[in-house]
Scaffold this active site. Structure first.
Site, PDB file in Angstrom:
ATOM      1  N   ARG A  84       1.040  -0.710  -0.387  1.00 19.19           N
ATOM      2  CA  ARG A  84      -0.335   0.410   0.294  1.00 19.19           C
ATOM      3  C   ARG A  84       0.752   1.479   0.466  1.00 19.19           C
ATOM      4  O   ARG A  84       1.819   1.451   0.874  1.00 19.19           O
ATOM      5  CB  ARG A  84      -0.805   0.081   1.274  1.00 19.19           C
ATOM      6  CG  ARG A  84      -1.674   1.184   1.500  1.00 19.19           C
ATOM      7  CD  ARG A  84      -2.638   0.742   0.555  1.00 19.19           C
ATOM      8  NE  ARG A  84      -3.351   2.065   0.692  1.00 19.19           N
ATOM      9  CZ  ARG A  84      -4.805   2.734   0.148  1.00 19.19           C
ATOM     10  NH1 ARG A  84      -3.879   2.866  -1.378  1.00 19.19           N
ATOM     11  NH2 ARG A  84      -5.362   3.653   0.411  1.00 19.19           N
ATOM     12  N   GLY A  85       1.155   1.770  -0.960  1.00 20.58           N
ATOM     13  CA  GLY A  85       2.155   3.396  -1.370  1.00 20.58           C
ATOM     14  C   GLY A  85       1.733   3.981   0.189  1.00 20.58           C
ATOM     15  O   GLY A  85       2.809   4.367   0.938  1.00 20.58           O
ATOM     16  N   THR A  87       4.069   2.422   2.748  1.00 26.43           N
ATOM     17  CA  THR A  87       5.130   1.913   2.878  1.00 26.43           C
ATOM     18  C   THR A  87       5.892   2.183   1.448  1.00 26.43           C
ATOM     19  O   THR A  87       7.414   1.651   2.163  1.00 26.43           O
ATOM     20  CB  THR A  87       5.157   0.513   3.027  1.00 26.43           C
ATOM     21  OG1 THR A  87       4.819  -0.360   1.844  1.00 26.43           O
ATOM     22  CG2 THR A  87       4.522  -0.223   4.272  1.00 26.43           C
ATOM     23  N   GLU A 105      -4.900  -7.231  -6.552  1.00 27.84           N
ATOM     24  CA  GLU A 105      -2.021  -8.130  -7.061  1.00 27.84           C
ATOM     25  C   GLU A 105      -2.575  -9.267  -6.138  1.00 27.84           C
ATOM     26  O   GLU A 105      -1.612  -9.997  -6.565  1.00 27.84           O
ATOM     27  CB  GLU A 105      -1.586  -6.935  -6.748  1.00 27.84           C
ATOM     28  CG  GLU A 105      -2.365  -5.928  -7.489  1.00 27.84           C
ATOM     29  CD  GLU A 105      -0.895  -4.950  -7.167  1.00 27.84           C
ATOM     30  OE1 GLU A 105      -0.392  -3.425  -7.755  1.00 27.84           O
ATOM     31  OE2 GLU A 105      -0.138  -5.257  -5.548  1.00 27.84           O
TER      32      GLU A 105
END
Length: 189
Positions: A36-37, A40, A103
């Site tokens: 999760r951009g 992290t 994903e």
């Protein structure tokens, strides 16, 4: 929303359109980093990427690996399916992201080894054992918004439960030490 990772859909990049071949990577990835951009990307995911890249490992991390003009869903599908190892970083806001969850479904389908990393959460949070935990709240929100059917939500929950039962790394202590442990994992080399 339509699932961007259908398991049996034809590729939009076909031999019928050779002008688009430059948009498809030419070689497989060794490692795919699912994360999760907002949690992290600037920390753990980026550190793992740079450490692996500096060691000559072909690794996929979206913003570092995507090229201008690439069709993002197709690039992700290729990267996931071609990777021989998947690092799944489960973090506080991971379950809010349909991209992360889709994903994860595709990662699970590949059968390739998965290295789960529980970043500032516990495996029990991912399994939604705590009904007031962040993952349980994210799923209540998904359900309330009504954007996804119950079948999709159940598939996502099952994939999360499954990955939460794999042996992995739980963030405790210093990030650099954790990155080294992940990099040293036998699956990655």
């Amino acid at each position: 929303m339509e699932n961007i990772f259908p398991s049996h859909s034809p590729s939009p990049l076909s031999d019928a359109n050779p002008s688009l071949h430059y948009l498809v990577p030419h070689t497989a990835y060794k490692v795919f980093i699912n994360h999760r951009g907002k949690d992290t990307k600037q920390s753990l995911a980026s550190s793992i990427y740079h450490n692996l890249d500096n060691r000559g490992v072909k690794v996929f991390l979206d913003k570092m690996s995507l090229q201008p003009g690439q069709y993002i869903p197709q690039a992700l599908i290729f990267a996931i399916r071609s990777a021989s190892v998947h690092v799944v970083i489960l973090s506080e806001n991971y379950a809010e992201s349909e991209w992360c969850l889709d994903e994860l479904l595709l990662i699970r389908e590949t059968g390739a080894p998965i290295v789960p990393v529980f970043w500032k959460i516990r495996p029990s949070d991912v399994r939604m054992e705590n009904k007031n935990g962040v993952y349980a709240k994210a799923f209540r929100k998904h359900k309330k918004v009504g954007k996804f059917d119950s079948r999709t939500l159940e598939k996502w929950k099952a994939a999360l439960r499954w990955v939460s039962l794999l042996e992995g790394f739980i963030s405790e202590g210093e990030q650099g030490e954790m990155v080294e442990k992940i990099i040293a994992c036998g699956s990655i080399h």
